[in-house]
Scaffold this motif. Structure first.
Motif, PDB file in Angstrom:
ATOM      1  N   PHE A  11       0.822  -1.212   0.000  1.00 35.80           N
ATOM      2  CA  PHE A  11       0.000   0.000   0.000  1.00 35.80           C
ATOM      3  C   PHE A  11       0.858   1.266   0.000  1.00 35.80           C
ATOM      4  O   PHE A  11       0.460   2.285  -0.573  1.00 35.80           O
ATOM      5  N   TYR A  12       2.024   1.204   0.630  1.00 33.20           N
ATOM      6  CA  TYR A  12       2.915   2.361   0.646  1.00 33.20           C
ATOM      7  C   TYR A  12       3.409   2.685  -0.762  1.00 33.20           C
ATOM      8  O   TYR A  12       3.533   3.843  -1.146  1.00 33.20           O
ATOM      9  N   GLN A  13       3.696   1.632  -1.526  1.00 32.11           N
ATOM     10  CA  GLN A  13       4.140   1.825  -2.899  1.00 32.11           C
ATOM     11  C   GLN A  13       3.031   2.464  -3.741  1.00 32.11           C
ATOM     12  O   GLN A  13       3.289   3.366  -4.551  1.00 32.11           O
ATOM     13  N   VAL A  14       1.802   2.019  -3.551  1.00 30.86           N
ATOM     14  CA  VAL A  14       0.675   2.601  -4.280  1.00 30.86           C
ATOM     15  C   VAL A  14       0.467   4.046  -3.861  1.00 30.86           C
ATOM     16  O   VAL A  14       0.221   4.934  -4.696  1.00 30.86           O
ATOM     17  N   LYS A  15       0.597   4.307  -2.582  1.00 30.15           N
ATOM     18  CA  LYS A  15       0.424   5.669  -2.069  1.00 30.15           C
ATOM     19  C   LYS A  15       1.443   6.621  -2.686  1.00 30.15           C
ATOM     20  O   LYS A  15       1.113   7.763  -3.032  1.00 30.15           O
ATOM     21  N   THR A  69      -9.343   7.390   5.363  1.00 28.86           N
ATOM     22  CA  THR A  69     -10.668   7.001   5.841  1.00 28.86           C
ATOM     23  C   THR A  69     -11.065   5.634   5.312  1.00 28.86           C
ATOM     24  O   THR A  69     -11.544   4.768   6.058  1.00 28.86           O
ATOM     25  N   LEU A  70     -10.843   5.418   4.024  1.00 28.55           N
ATOM     26  CA  LEU A  70     -11.198   4.136   3.432  1.00 28.55           C
ATOM     27  C   LEU A  70     -10.294   3.005   3.949  1.00 28.55           C
ATOM     28  O   LEU A  70     -10.755   1.871   4.136  1.00 28.55           O
ATOM     29  N   MET A  71      -9.017   3.319   4.200  1.00 30.83           N
ATOM     30  CA  MET A  71      -8.130   2.303   4.767  1.00 30.83           C
ATOM     31  C   MET A  71      -8.549   1.943   6.182  1.00 30.83           C
ATOM     32  O   MET A  71      -8.449   0.786   6.595  1.00 30.83           O
ATOM     33  N   LEU A  72      -9.018   2.927   6.931  1.00 32.77           N
ATOM     34  CA  LEU A  72      -9.527   2.650   8.276  1.00 32.77           C
ATOM     35  C   LEU A  72     -10.744   1.746   8.199  1.00 32.77           C
ATOM     36  O   LEU A  72     -10.890   0.804   9.000  1.00 32.77           O
ATOM     37  N   LEU A  73     -11.611   2.003   7.239  1.00 31.00           N
ATOM     38  CA  LEU A  73     -12.790   1.152   7.040  1.00 31.00           C
ATOM     39  C   LEU A  73     -12.369  -0.267   6.661  1.00 31.00           C
ATOM     40  O   LEU A  73     -12.912  -1.250   7.202  1.00 31.00           O
ATOM     41  N   PHE A  74     -11.420  -0.381   5.741  1.00 31.82           N
ATOM     42  CA  PHE A  74     -10.925  -1.692   5.324  1.00 31.82           C
ATOM     43  C   PHE A  74     -10.323  -2.453   6.505  1.00 31.82           C
ATOM     44  O   PHE A  74     -10.544  -3.661   6.672  1.00 31.82           O
ATOM     45  N   TRP A 102      -5.816 -14.160   7.993  1.00 32.53           N
ATOM     46  CA  TRP A 102      -4.712 -13.228   8.227  1.00 32.53           C
ATOM     47  C   TRP A 102      -5.001 -11.828   7.682  1.00 32.53           C
ATOM     48  O   TRP A 102      -4.144 -10.950   7.767  1.00 32.53           O
ATOM     49  N   LEU A 103      -6.181 -11.618   7.136  1.00 35.30           N
ATOM     50  CA  LEU A 103      -6.465 -10.389   6.397  1.00 35.30           C
ATOM     51  C   LEU A 103      -6.251  -9.133   7.230  1.00 35.30           C
ATOM     52  O   LEU A 103      -5.771  -8.108   6.727  1.00 35.30           O
ATOM     53  N   PHE A 104      -6.600  -9.191   8.517  1.00 38.90           N
ATOM     54  CA  PHE A 104      -6.462  -8.003   9.356  1.00 38.90           C
ATOM     55  C   PHE A 104      -5.034  -7.498   9.394  1.00 38.90           C
ATOM     56  O   PHE A 104      -4.796  -6.283   9.383  1.00 38.90           O
ATOM     57  N   TYR A 105      -4.059  -8.405   9.441  1.00 37.50           N
ATOM     58  CA  TYR A 105      -2.665  -7.979   9.554  1.00 37.50           C
ATOM     59  C   TYR A 105      -2.196  -7.272   8.270  1.00 37.50           C
ATOM     60  O   TYR A 105      -1.483  -6.273   8.339  1.00 37.50           O
ATOM     61  N   PHE A 106      -2.610  -7.780   7.121  1.00 37.16           N
ATOM     62  CA  PHE A 106      -2.296  -7.091   5.868  1.00 37.16           C
ATOM     63  C   PHE A 106      -2.970  -5.715   5.843  1.00 37.16           C
ATOM     64  O   PHE A 106      -2.362  -4.727   5.418  1.00 37.16           O
ATOM     65  N   ALA A 107      -4.232  -5.681   6.288  1.00 32.35           N
ATOM     66  CA  ALA A 107      -4.970  -4.417   6.274  1.00 32.35           C
ATOM     67  C   ALA A 107      -4.367  -3.407   7.240  1.00 32.35           C
ATOM     68  O   ALA A 107      -4.254  -2.213   6.917  1.00 32.35           O
ATOM     69  N   PHE A 108      -3.938  -3.870   8.412  1.00 29.78           N
ATOM     70  CA  PHE A 108      -3.303  -2.954   9.362  1.00 29.78           C
ATOM     71  C   PHE A 108      -2.010  -2.403   8.781  1.00 29.78           C
ATOM     72  O   PHE A 108      -1.687  -1.226   8.962  1.00 29.78           O
ATOM     73  N   GLY A 109      -1.271  -3.240   8.064  1.00 31.50           N
ATOM     74  CA  GLY A 109      -0.073  -2.746   7.382  1.00 31.50           C
ATOM     75  C   GLY A 109      -0.420  -1.666   6.376  1.00 31.50           C
ATOM     76  O   GLY A 109       0.287  -0.662   6.250  1.00 31.50           O
ATOM     77  N   GLY A 110      -1.522  -1.855   5.645  1.00 29.19           N
ATOM     78  CA  GLY A 110      -1.969  -0.838   4.704  1.00 29.19           C
ATOM     79  C   GLY A 110      -2.362   0.449   5.393  1.00 29.19           C
ATOM     80  O   GLY A 110      -2.046   1.554   4.912  1.00 29.19           O
ATOM     81  N   TYR A 150      -0.769   4.575   5.210  1.00 32.70           N
ATOM     82  CA  TYR A 150      -1.483   5.827   4.983  1.00 32.70           C
ATOM     83  C   TYR A 150      -1.407   6.797   6.159  1.00 32.70           C
ATOM     84  O   TYR A 150      -1.795   7.954   6.034  1.00 32.70           O
ATOM     85  N   ILE A 151      -0.931   6.311   7.308  1.00 32.86           N
ATOM     86  CA  ILE A 151      -0.742   7.217   8.457  1.00 32.86           C
ATOM     87  C   ILE A 151       0.701   7.136   8.942  1.00 32.86           C
ATOM     88  O   ILE A 151       0.987   7.400  10.102  1.00 32.86           O
ATOM     89  N   TRP A 152       1.602   6.768   8.031  1.00 29.67           N
ATOM     90  CA  TRP A 152       2.989   6.502   8.414  1.00 29.67           C
ATOM     91  C   TRP A 152       3.657   7.696   9.078  1.00 29.67           C
ATOM     92  O   TRP A 152       4.280   7.572  10.133  1.00 29.67           O
ATOM     93  N   ASP A 153       3.560   8.861   8.467  1.00 32.05           N
ATOM     94  CA  ASP A 153       4.229  10.037   9.023  1.00 32.05           C
ATOM     95  C   ASP A 153       3.732  10.349  10.423  1.00 32.05           C
ATOM     96  O   ASP A 153       4.515  10.689  11.321  1.00 32.05           O
ATOM     97  N   GLU A 154       2.423  10.227  10.627  1.00 30.97           N
ATOM     98  CA  GLU A 154       1.854  10.509  11.942  1.00 30.97           C
ATOM     99  C   GLU A 154       2.316   9.492  12.981  1.00 30.97           C
ATOM    100  O   GLU A 154       2.672   9.851  14.111  1.00 30.97           O
ATOM    101  N   ILE A 155       2.322   8.205  12.601  1.00 36.36           N
ATOM    102  CA  ILE A 155       2.744   7.153  13.527  1.00 36.36           C
ATOM    103  C   ILE A 155       4.210   7.309  13.890  1.00 36.36           C
ATOM    104  O   ILE A 155       4.599   7.239  15.071  1.00 36.36           O
ATOM    105  N   VAL A 156       5.057   7.520  12.888  1.00 37.14           N
ATOM    106  CA  VAL A 156       6.494   7.666  13.141  1.00 37.14           C
ATOM    107  C   VAL A 156       6.763   8.891  14.004  1.00 37.14           C
ATOM    108  O   VAL A 156       7.559   8.848  14.946  1.00 37.14           O
ATOM    109  N   SER A 157       6.089   9.996  13.684  1.00 38.04           N
ATOM    110  CA  SER A 157       6.284  11.222  14.456  1.00 38.04           C
ATOM    111  C   SER A 157       5.895  11.028  15.918  1.00 38.04           C
ATOM    112  O   SER A 157       6.619  11.435  16.828  1.00 38.04           O
TER     113      SER A 157
END
Length: 374
Positions: free
Chosen positions: A75-79, A162-167, A202-210, A214-221
Motif C-alpha cells: 500500500f505504501y508503494q501505491v500511495k 478514511t477508506l483504509m480505516l474502514l478496510f 490473516w487479512l487483518f494484519y495485511f490491512a493494518f499494514g496498509g 497511509y498514516i505513516w508520518d503521523e505514527i512515526v512522528s
C-alpha cells in the motif's frame, strides 16, 4: 490524505523507511526462534524446557508481523507512485512467486532424499506447492501470494486514510469471525478453508499494514518521540503474552489476542528505532537482518533440518540453544551473501537494496542543530 496528494512526487518519494527494517529484523528473529526451539524440542524426545518454551511461544509474534510488513509495503508503494499492473505482476512474480517455487522444489527434494518421501502424482505435488505444504514454513508465502491476487482490487477501492480505516475494521471482523473456522465441507477444498494457509484468517494484519502506510508520518512522528514509552509498551505486550500462555497453554500465531498485540507491538518497535539507532553494534546487524529477512525465512529451516541429521546429540543440550540460534542466522546470512555474487540470484532469494536518502541526512542535521542551540 488523498490518493492524488499521496502520488505527487516530492520529498516523501525520497524517504527510505529504515524503521521497517527494524520491524523486519524483529519478525525474522522471532520466526527463527520458533523454529530453533521447535527443532530442539523434536531432538529431545519432544520435551520442552523453560528457555525453549519461552522462545517458541514469544516467537509466535513473528509471522503476523511479516504480514503487516507485506501489507504496508504494497500500500505504501501505491500511495507514493500509484499502481501499475504490469510492474506489479512482474515484481511480485520475480521477487516472491519464483523464489517460492524454487524453494518449494528444494525442500521437496530434501524430504525425498533424506526421509524417502516418495513423489506423488503431479496433481498432488502441485497442490502441495500451491498450499505451501512442501515444508512447514512455506504456508505463509502461499498466504502472501493469495493476498497478491486480491490486492489489485483492494488498492483500487481503498486509497485514502478514511477508506483504509474502514478496510482495517472490516478485516478485523473477518479475521475475528474466522478464528477456529470450520466450513463444514468435506474434501480438499474444505480442508483448505479450515487450514492456516487460508488467507482471510490473516487479512487483518495485511490491512493494518496498509493503514500504517497511509498514516505513516503521523505514527512515526508520535512513536519515535516517545521511544522509552514504546519500549514499555513492548514489554507490556510481552508480559501479557507470558500471562496468557500461563493461563491458556500453547499459543498459536493466529490467536485472537494477536489482533490487539500485533498492532501495539508493531508501533512499539517502530517507536524504539531512535534507541536502537544510537548504537552501530546493534543498528547494523538489525538492518542487515531486515535486509536479508526474506532469504533467512526461506533458508533457515533447511539449515535446521541438516543440523538435526548431522550434529552429534550432545549439541542438542539446552545450553547450546543460544549458540545454535546465532549459528543459524550467520550461516543463512553468509549463504545469502555468497549467493548474491551469482547472476540472477534475485530469482532465488530477493534482497532489497538500501538507499541513502535526504531523510537520514536531514534527521542528522536536525539533531546536530538541536544540540548546538541547546
Amino acid at each position: 490524505m488523498s490518493a492524488e496528494t499521496a502520488n505527487q512526487p516530492g520529498r516523501e518519494n525520497k524517504k527510505y523507511i529504515f524503521e521497517v527494517h527494524f520491524l523486519r529484523a524483529f519478525a525474522c528473529l522471532a520466526v527463527v526462534g520458533v523454529h530453533v526451539s521447535a527443532t530442539h524440542f523434536g531432538m529431545n524426545e519432544e520435551t520442552w524446557n523453560r528457555l525453549t518454551y519461552f522462545i517458541n511461544q514469544y516467537g509466535r509474534f513473528g509471522t503476523p508481523i511479516f504480514a503487516v510488513i507485506s501489507g504496508f509495503l504494497l500500500f505504501y508503494q501505491v500511495k507514493r507512485k500509484g499502481f501499475q499492473p504490469g510492474k506489479f505482476l512482474k515484481s511480485r512474480a520475480s521477487k516472491i512467486v519464483l523464489p517460492f517455487l524454487v524453494w518449494s522444489l528444494a525442500y521437496r527434494y530434501l524430504l525425498y532424499y533424506y526421509d524417502n518421501q516418495a513423489l506423488g502424482t503431479p496433481a498432488s505435488e502441485l497442490k502441495k506447492i500451491l498450499l505451501g505444504e512442501s515444508f512447514y514454513h512455506l504456508y505463509f508465502v502461499a498466504i502472501v501470494v493469495q493476498f497478491y491476487l486480491i490486492f489489485p482490487f483492494l488498492q483500487k477501492i481503498f486509497r485514502t486514510q478514511t477508506l483504509m480505516l474502514l478496510f482495517t475494521f472490516v478485516s478485523l471482523l473477518i479475521s475475528y469471525n474466522l478464528f477456529g473456522f470450520n466450513p463444514g465441507i468435506e474434501g480438499p477444498f474444505g480442508n483448505f478453508l479450515a487450514s492456516k494457509s487460508f488467507m482471510p484468517i490473516w487479512l487483518f494484519y495485511f490491512a493494518f499494514g496498509g493503514l500504517l502506510a497511509y498514516i505513516w508520518d503521523e505514527i512515526v512522528s508520535y512513536a519515535t518521540k516517545r521511544p522509552w514509552k514504546m519500549f514499555a509498551l513492548a514489554m507490556a505486550v510481552s508480559a501479557g503474552a507470558v500471562v496468557e500462555n500461563n493461563i491458556n497453554g500453547d499459543l498459536s500465531n493466529r490467536r485472537l489476542s494477536n489482533l490487539v498485540n500485533i498492532p501495539l507491538l508493531s508501533i512499539a518497535i517502530i517507536g524504539m528505532y531512535p534507541l536502537l539507532n544510537k548504537w552501530n553494534i546493534i543498528k547494523r546487524p538489525l538492518i542487515l537482518l531486515g535486509q536479508y529477512s526474506m532469504g533467512i525465512y526461506l533458508v533457515h529451516p533447511m539449515i535446521l533440518y541438516l543440523f538435526a541429521r548431522h550434529l552429534p546429540h550432545q549439541y542438542w543440550h539446552v545450553n547450546y540453544v543460544p549458540a545454535m540460534f546465532v549459528a543459524v542466522l550467520l550461516i543463512a546470512a553468509i549463504f545469502i551473501r555468497i549467493l548474491q555474487f551469482i547472476p540472477l540470484s534475485g530469482f532465488i532469494i530477493p534482497v532489497p537494496k538500501l538507499k541513502k536518502t535526504k531523510r537520514s541526512i536531514e534527521t542528522t542535521e536536525t539533531m546536530d542543530n538541536k544540540k548546538s542551540t541547546a
